[in-house]
Design a protein around this motif. Structure first.
Motif, short mmCIF file in Angstrom:
data_model
loop_
_atom_site.label_atom_id
_atom_site.label_comp_id
_atom_site.label_asym_id
_atom_site.label_seq_id
_atom_site.Cartn_x
_atom_site.Cartn_y
_atom_site.Cartn_z
N LEU A 19 45.46 4.77 53.95
CA LEU A 19 44.50 3.53 53.74
C LEU A 19 42.99 4.03 53.88
O LEU A 19 42.45 4.56 55.10
N ILE A 20 41.87 3.72 53.08
CA ILE A 20 40.43 3.94 53.31
C ILE A 20 39.82 2.54 53.16
O ILE A 20 39.81 1.89 52.31
N GLU A 58 37.93 5.58 57.48
CA GLU A 58 36.81 4.55 57.41
C GLU A 58 35.41 5.06 56.87
O GLU A 58 35.02 6.18 57.15
N ILE A 59 34.83 4.43 55.93
CA ILE A 59 33.59 4.67 55.50
C ILE A 59 32.75 3.50 55.43
O ILE A 59 33.12 2.53 55.47
N PHE A 84 31.69 11.41 49.35
CA PHE A 84 32.55 10.87 50.03
C PHE A 84 34.18 11.60 49.77
O PHE A 84 34.82 11.72 50.62
N VAL A 85 34.06 12.11 48.69
CA VAL A 85 35.29 13.18 48.44
C VAL A 85 35.15 14.35 49.38
O VAL A 85 36.22 14.75 49.62
N GLU A 86 33.82 14.78 49.43
CA GLU A 86 33.75 15.93 50.47
C GLU A 86 33.86 15.43 51.95
O GLU A 86 34.63 16.20 52.79
N PHE A 87 33.24 14.31 52.47
CA PHE A 87 32.80 13.89 53.74
C PHE A 87 33.96 13.02 54.39
O PHE A 87 34.09 12.97 55.56
N LEU A 88 34.90 12.46 53.58
CA LEU A 88 35.90 11.75 54.12
C LEU A 88 36.76 12.27 55.14
O LEU A 88 37.22 13.45 54.45
N ARG A 89 36.80 11.69 56.43
CA ARG A 89 37.99 12.23 57.17
C ARG A 89 39.12 11.32 57.43
O ARG A 89 38.73 10.21 57.90
N PRO A 116 23.54 14.14 54.45
CA PRO A 116 22.64 13.31 55.17
C PRO A 116 23.36 12.69 56.51
O PRO A 116 24.52 12.34 56.51
N LYS A 117 22.45 12.32 57.46
CA LYS A 117 23.02 11.86 58.72
C LYS A 117 23.80 10.45 58.58
O LYS A 117 24.52 10.23 59.53
N ARG A 118 23.58 9.62 57.73
CA ARG A 118 24.43 8.45 57.61
C ARG A 118 25.85 8.63 57.50
O ARG A 118 26.64 7.73 57.64
N TYR A 119 26.23 9.89 56.92
CA TYR A 119 27.76 10.09 57.00
C TYR A 119 28.25 10.85 58.16
O TYR A 119 29.47 10.84 58.22
#
Length: 264
Positions: free
Chosen positions: A173-174, A148-149, A132-137, A237-240
């Protein structure tokens, strides 16, 4: 190890509530069939006991872990609880009962049946937090960054330091959809708060333009002859993907603001 009893412990789902279940198990000298948050309980043939959250009992257990088993065991217990691994409560309880018996060396018994699942759950949590450090937008809504995650683990405490240090002068805000909580950073102060629902405001025109730039950049740097969907899914992975603007299936926007589908 205490004898297994025909009882299921229910608690309020909090870490302190779980520690109170550990307290009851130790002082009743019983190993429950299961330990479940009350909200997740299903009808069962076993008897059920609700364990009230008592701050004094929770503090006694919390203090006993580093004192009798060590600070490494304390971190491991917290990590596994946040991993949300199915059956984590009973897994942690069995680990603690073993640790109370043999002391600090328990964390080094990597192959032990009570320790190996704990280490695996801890590794899963850390791997997910790293992703999530890499993929969060983030999206910009009038100077407030929002994201949002949907993590399997409760990763907000584990990604907090990275984002708060990297965006120190921002407000963001996350929101964790799965665990209904939000990490809020404002005026150089961080807090993780319960939040049942989050609806971001409509996208501004500037945000749409920045999204278009980011999506155009992703397309331009791609090398079509080297596309490898299987490799991409291994690393991401596709769930991200649903929260990553550049990934397949997302609606992309051109610079005029009209949507277009991503190139497959």
């Amino acid at each position: 190890m205490p004898d297994t009893s025909n009882v299921i412990y229910l608690y309020d789902g909090s870490y302190d509530g779980f520690l109170c279940c550990v307290f009851d198990s130790v002082y009743r000298r019983e190993l429950p069939q299961d330990i479940l948050p009350e909200a997740e309980a299903q009808p069962s043939l076993f008897s059920v006991r609700y364990v009230e959250t008592d701050p004094e009992h929770a503090q006694r257990v919390r203090a006993s872990i580093p004192q009798k088993i060590g600070t490494e065991a304390e971190r491991l217990v917290k990590d596994v609880f946040c991993s949300c691994t199915p059956g984590r409560e009973r897994m942690i309880l069995r680990f603690l009962l073993l640790g109370y018996r043999i002391g600090h060396r328990v964390v080094y018994l990597a192959g032990h049946e009570e320790v190996q699942p704990m280490l695996a759950a801890q590794q899963f949590l850390h791997n997910e937090a790293h992703r999530f450090v890499e993929f969060l937008r983030f999206s910009d809504h009038g100077g407030v960054l929002t994201a949002e995650i949907s993590p399997k683990s409760f990763v907000l405490p584990y990604i907090q330091e990275h984002f708060c240090s990297r965006y120190a002068i921002e407000t963001f805000l996350i929101y964790d959809r799965i665990h209904h909580a939000a990490l809020i950073w404002k005026d150089r102060h961080a807090s993780i708060v319960p939040l049942d629902h989050f609806q971001p405001p409509p996208l501004s025109e500037d945000e749409r333009k920045y999204r278009a730039l980011w999506q155009r950049f992703y397309d331009v740097v791609a090398i079509p002859d080297r596309e490898n969907p299987r490799c991409r899914m291994n690393h991401c992975p596709k769930r991200y993907w649903p929260d990553m603007l550049e990934m397949p299936g997302h609606v992309k926007e051109n610079f005029a603001g009209s949507p277009r589908k991503i190139r497959q």
